[in-house]
Design a protein around this motif. Structure first.
Motif, short mmCIF file in Angstrom:
data_model
loop_
_atom_site.label_atom_id
_atom_site.label_comp_id
_atom_site.label_asym_id
_atom_site.label_seq_id
_atom_site.Cartn_x
_atom_site.Cartn_y
_atom_site.Cartn_z
N SER A 1 -2.33 21.79 -4.08
CA SER A 1 -1.45 22.95 -4.14
C SER A 1 -0.26 22.72 -5.05
N ASN A 2 0.38 21.57 -4.95
CA ASN A 2 1.58 21.36 -5.73
C ASN A 2 1.71 19.88 -6.10
N ILE A 3 1.42 19.60 -7.37
CA ILE A 3 1.37 18.20 -7.78
C ILE A 3 2.77 17.58 -7.81
N VAL A 4 3.81 18.42 -7.97
CA VAL A 4 5.16 17.88 -8.04
C VAL A 4 5.54 17.23 -6.70
N THR B 1 -1.30 14.19 -14.88
CA THR B 1 -1.39 15.65 -14.75
C THR B 1 -2.86 16.01 -14.58
N GLY B 2 -3.11 17.28 -14.36
CA GLY B 2 -4.46 17.82 -14.42
C GLY B 2 -5.43 17.15 -13.49
N PHE B 3 -6.63 16.88 -14.02
CA PHE B 3 -7.67 16.37 -13.12
C PHE B 3 -7.50 14.90 -12.79
N GLU B 4 -6.40 14.29 -13.29
CA GLU B 4 -6.16 12.90 -12.89
C GLU B 4 -5.43 12.82 -11.56
N ARG B 5 -5.12 13.97 -10.95
CA ARG B 5 -4.25 13.92 -9.77
C ARG B 5 -4.81 13.12 -8.59
N PRO B 6 -6.14 13.03 -8.41
CA PRO B 6 -6.59 12.18 -7.29
C PRO B 6 -6.13 10.74 -7.41
N LEU B 7 -5.79 10.34 -8.64
CA LEU B 7 -5.36 8.94 -8.83
C LEU B 7 -4.10 8.62 -8.05
N ILE B 8 -3.30 9.65 -7.74
CA ILE B 8 -2.03 9.37 -7.06
C ILE B 8 -2.27 8.66 -5.73
N ALA B 9 -3.17 9.22 -4.96
CA ALA B 9 -3.46 8.60 -3.66
C ALA B 9 -4.05 7.22 -3.85
N TRP C 1 -18.57 -6.01 -19.83
CA TRP C 1 -18.37 -4.69 -19.26
C TRP C 1 -17.03 -4.09 -19.66
N ALA C 2 -16.04 -4.95 -19.95
CA ALA C 2 -14.66 -4.49 -19.98
C ALA C 2 -14.39 -3.52 -21.11
N ALA C 3 -14.85 -3.87 -22.32
CA ALA C 3 -14.51 -3.02 -23.46
C ALA C 3 -15.04 -1.61 -23.23
N ASP C 4 -16.27 -1.51 -22.72
CA ASP C 4 -16.83 -0.18 -22.48
C ASP C 4 -16.11 0.53 -21.35
N ALA C 5 -15.89 -0.21 -20.27
CA ALA C 5 -15.25 0.44 -19.12
C ALA C 5 -13.86 0.93 -19.49
N TYR C 6 -13.06 0.05 -20.12
CA TYR C 6 -11.68 0.44 -20.44
C TYR C 6 -11.65 1.62 -21.39
N SER C 7 -12.57 1.63 -22.35
CA SER C 7 -12.45 2.67 -23.36
C SER C 7 -13.15 3.96 -22.94
N GLN C 8 -14.08 3.90 -22.00
CA GLN C 8 -14.84 5.11 -21.70
C GLN C 8 -14.32 5.86 -20.49
N VAL C 9 -13.69 5.18 -19.55
CA VAL C 9 -13.21 5.92 -18.39
C VAL C 9 -11.91 6.62 -18.79
N ASN C 10 -11.45 7.47 -17.90
CA ASN C 10 -10.18 8.15 -18.11
C ASN C 10 -9.09 7.13 -18.46
N HIS C 11 -8.29 7.42 -19.48
CA HIS C 11 -7.36 6.40 -19.95
C HIS C 11 -6.26 6.09 -18.93
N ALA C 12 -5.93 7.05 -18.07
CA ALA C 12 -4.94 6.73 -17.04
C ALA C 12 -5.51 5.70 -16.08
#
Lengths: 475, 442
Positions: free
Chosen positions: B19-22, B77-85, B196-207
């Protein structure tokens, strides 16, 4: 505290200067000019309060007692000489780049540069020395890479990586020095006076030699000089190369005299090779700025020859030549760059007859050229003469071969003057507009006056040298 | 107390972030601040459980960790918000992980962090995300298995799992520790366990990559040093041999790989692998009095700069679609603030002075010199000079080239705040070394 502000204020305030002056670009140069004048006045005032020998203590900051590591600021006559030279050249650089484009960024980078370069000459802590040494590369990278000539990006990146790689050798040398003595401060290391292994000496020598630059490590310099805007070439030749010479005097001669004596022949050999080799390259060159760049390398070779003598005379001559080289080579670079800007050619054989259209500039070019080849009455003469005398005294008559350097430089300078200043007026010169701003005229005039003044009256510089090197048992 | 706050906040935040990311961000930041306060007053896990111990160095690591995670939270922001929890849980687990004093708990918390990291990368939006996530998961699972095998072997020969009471002299110790280290090297992305690391780091969401490569690696680095310190000192020859070897091949290979890359995220990923190589030098020099300082300094500096560059890249990819080096040509015109911050952090990664990256290398490498490993330090320094090649190449694209399009972007307030926190860390630890050194030397 003042001393620390001189170093850290410009580093952190430069970004602020950029954002303040972004919309009003011409303010930037006044801020820069004001700051450099402050630096100059403070440096001069330090000269007055220096003790007759040894260091003037300015303070310890940012102490890390467990690691024996702190920013110790101490200056002696040698550092003050370098500080005054730096501040003076920076002031003149502001004048010669009065109409540079993107002024806010340009002058804030110059301000950024003034911080670490003061740090290099003021600190006696080897780790901080190294930190400032490396930090000077950052503004230079941008100054060459953004404001330079056609091939600037290649030159900027080559300059950055080349000097960075060689600095790493030096860094390991500093570490080993600390490991051996337990001090970071070189005045304390000197007192411990342990036997220094050849390894440390060579690691440090490599770092300084690449900065100077000495013969096999010089290849970054022609590129950087040619591509840099001419005011930045002045900084490169006048200040940055002096860091190498300063390092050689401070670390090899003063810190490890015994080891240096052991390898003095190598230094002499490399210095001679540099002088003669770069001189021949300069003769061969058609490109006016490359010719000046090689002549600059050649003169730095002379400085190394003087340093390698490890005597009072030699070091005084080296200090004199360092200052002389800065004052002589700067107008040559400025005029070379200016000529390219006006005629759009780099090649001397395509110029000719400039004297008729731009007599003021031509006169100063000839004067600086004569100083470079060592005409009596100019700084070049005193420098070369004292170096030859001290080298012959230290090594015997055969070292007089460096007098050849004077002849070689006579060759390329006179030929350059013949091709570009005198001779038939070429079409490029005929249609070029040789108007010059007052600020540039002023700066060139100051160089000319200083070259002649210190050439006729070298005593003030030797007074400083006397204070700096009296421990060698001078006059 | 701080542990409870973080976990509780992690449970509450998901109610709000849709509802409110802030509000969600606010709760998270307050939780980070509060837990930092409780650590400061000495009310951390060791006041309740006996398996934890806090020294000054651990406290610094915890503050840095909380500050970094708060910065990441602010930037999302945006669809990265689940990362907060997930970050709140991660913070709680990491606090326990760096504080722990018990080898059994070390293994358990290592797994907890590994599982959180799988969830972090599981934010799958397309095929490439999936590839990165799967690689991270499989490599992580293998690592977990290997570590458990080593731990099982080790548990035969010791009576106590408390670090200071562990028996390190037994017959199987060396084999067991070697096997465990092989597993940990997966997490630290040490060559040859780096695939694995180079692919994982570069392919997943950068946050997520920022947390994965910046935060988690530093935490593992620090906690591992504490856990294995006793072995390192007991078997100096094996320690020097193993770590010097892996340090040299890791940094050399990763630097050369980074030189060839065209994708910025891959360059940063390989640079992160190269940094793992440098970070192994104080491990090799465990016998030195400065090794602990070296590891802590490296972890602290690395956490700030690596997190920051990936977060900026995240912004740039979202706003400008930046993926390849060509996309950042003339970036300073399009996004001056992003460019400036990116440049400073890149210089820090390259080891330019007055930034944390330099002093951390200086202290870490000095530990190496201190035990006489100067040839390896020289190799590392030449490697870091080589690395300047690709770092300067990024900066060259940003400042020296002309932009292709003329769109401009500005930085959001949260993102700016986060970046300023990270920048403050980079500059503070780049100039003031006394905190870390005095926390780690007696």
């Amino acid at each position: 505290m003042l001393a620390m502000y001189l170093i850290f204020l410009p580093i952190f305030a430069s970004a602020l200067v950029y954002f303040i002056t972004k919309n009003n670009e011409s303010f930037a140069k006044y801020i820069a000019l004001g700051w450099f004048i402050v630096l100059f006045i403070i440096s001069i005032s330090w000269l007055k309060v220096l003790p007759d020998s040894g260091f003037l203590f300015l303070g310890n900051f940012l102490s890390v007692p467990q690691f024996g590591f702190e920013l110790t600021l101490q200056i002696d006559a040698l550092s003050v000489a370098m500080l005054i030279l730096t501040a003076a050249l920076l002031i003149l650089v502001v004048f010669t780049s009065w109409n540079e484009k993107k002024q806010a960024a340009y002058f804030s980078l110059l301000i950024l540069f003034s911080g670490p370069i003061f740090g290099v000459f003021m600190t006696t802590n080897v780790l901080w020395f190294f930190m400032f040494w490396e930090l000077t590369l950052v503004p230079m990278l941008f100054l060459i890479g953004i404001w330079g000539a056609e091939n600037r990006i290649y030159a900027a990146i080559k300059f950055f990586i080349y000097t960075h790689v060689f600095a790493m050798f030096m860094f390991v040398g500093f570490y080993l020095l600390f490991k051996q003595t337990g001090y970071w401060d070189f005045t304390l290391i000197k007192e411990v006076a342990l036997a220094t292994p050849a390894l440390i000496w060579w690691l440090m020598f490599l770092g300084f030699a690449a900065k100077l630059p000495l013969f096999p490590f010089h290849t970054w310099l022609p590129d950087a000089h040619v591509q840099a805007p001419s005011s930045i070439s002045v900084i490169l030749a006048g200040i940055l190369l002096k860091m190498g010479a300063y390092g050689l005097i401070r670390f090899t001669v003063e810190l490890m005299p015994v080891t240096t004596l052991q390898f003095a022949k190598w230094m002499l050999f490399l210095g001679l090779a540099t002088t003669l080799y770069a001189g021949f390259l300069a003769i061969y060159e058609r490109h006016i700025k490359k010719m000046v760049a090689y002549s600059s390398i050649s003169h730095m070779g002379l400085v190394v020859v003087a340093i390698s003598t490890m005597t009072y005379d030699g070091l005084s001559a080296a200090l004199y030549e360092m200052i002389g080289h800065a004052l002589v080579i700067s107008p040559l670079f400025l005029i070379a760059g200016w000529l390219h800007h006006k005629t759009h050619t780099w090649y001397m054989d395509e110029m000719g007859g400039i004297m008729k259209k731009a007599p003021y500039v031509s006169a100063i070019f000839i004067l600086a050229g004569m100083a470079a080849l060592g005409l009596p009455g100019t700084m070049g003469f005193v420098g070369e003469l004292t170096i030859i005398i001290s080298a012959v005294k230290a090594y015997g008559w055969w070292v007089a071969v460096i007098a050849l350097a004077g002849m070689i430089s006579a060759g390329y300078i006179i030929w350059a003057i013949r091709r570009s200043i005198h001779g038939e007026m070429s079409p490029v010169v005929a249609k070029a507009d040789f108007s010059m701003s007052l600020a540039e005229k002023f700066a060139l005039g100051v160089y000319a006056i200083l070259i002649v003044y210190f050439g006729v009256n070298p005593q003030p510089i030797f007074d400083i040298a006397n204070k700096a090197f009296s421990f060698f048992g001078g006059m | 107390m701080s542990f409870i706050i973080l976990i509780a906040a992690g449970l509450i935040v998901p109610i709000f972030y849709r509802s409110n990311i802030v509000i969600a961000k606010l709760i998270a930041v307050i939780a980070f601040l509060l837990s930092a306060y409780f650590i400061y007053v000495g009310n951390s896990l060791n006041s309740i459980f006996p398996f934890f111990a806090v020294d000054k160095a651990t406290m610094i690591m915890e503050f840095v960790l909380l500050a970094t995670l708060a910065a990441v939270t602010l930037a999302l922001t945006g669809f990265e918000r689940p990362l907060i929890a997930q970050m709140l849980f991660l913070a709680g687990a990491s606090l326990a992980f760096v504080e722990t004093n018990n080898f059994f708990l070390y293994i358990v918390l290592f797994e907890v962090i590994a599982i959180i990291s799988y969830i972090l990368v599981a934010n799958i939006r397309n095929f490439y995300n999936a590839e990165g996530a799967i690689k991270a998961f499989i490599a992580g699972a293998v690592a977990s298995g290997v570590i458990l095998l080593g731990f099982a072997l080790y548990s035969f020969v010791t009576d106590s799992f408390i670090y200071s009471e562990m028996n390190v002299g037994g017959k199987y110790t060396l084999i067991a520790v070697a096997i465990m280290l092989a597993g940990i090297f997966y997490k630290l992305t040490v060559v040859p366990m780096h695939g694995w690391a180079a692919d994982a780091y570069s392919q997943v969401n950068h946050a997520a990559a920022a947390i994965l490569s910046g935060v988690i690696k530093s935490v593992v680095l620090f906690a591992t040093f504490k856990a294995f310190y006793k072995f390192f000192v007991e078997y100096p020859t094996a320690t020097i041999l193993i770590f010097s070897f892996f340090a040299i091949i890791t940094m050399t290979l990763a630097n050369f790989m980074a030189l060839w890359q065209k994708r910025i995220s891959k360059i940063l990923a390989y640079s992160s692998i190269a940094h793992s190589g440098y970070a192994l030098i104080p491990f090799a020099a465990a016998a030195s009095a400065y090794s602990y300082a070296g590891v802590l300094y490296y972890a602290v500096a690395y956490i700030f700069m690596q997190t920051s560059v990936f977060l900026i890249l995240n912004d740039l990819r979202r706003e400008l679609g930046v993926k390849y080096l060509e996309d950042i040509k003339g970036l300073y015109k399009k996004a001056p603030l992003h460019s400036l911050l990116f440049t400073i952090q890149i210089f820090s990664l390259a080891g330019i002075p007055l930034l944390a990256g330099f002093l951390s290398k200086a202290v870490a490498f000095y530990a190496g010199i201190d035990v006489g490993l100067w040839p390896i330090v020289l190799v590392a320094l030449l490697n870091s000079a080589l690395a300047v090649g690709y770092y300067v190449w990024i900066i060259k694209h940003i400042y020296f080239d002309e932009p292709k399009s003329s769109e401009t972007i500005s930085m959001s307030f949260g993102s700016l705040l986060g970046q300023l926190i990270l920048l403050a860390g980079t500059i503070y630890f780049g100039i003031i070394a006394t905190d870390i050194i005095s926390a780690t030397t007696m």
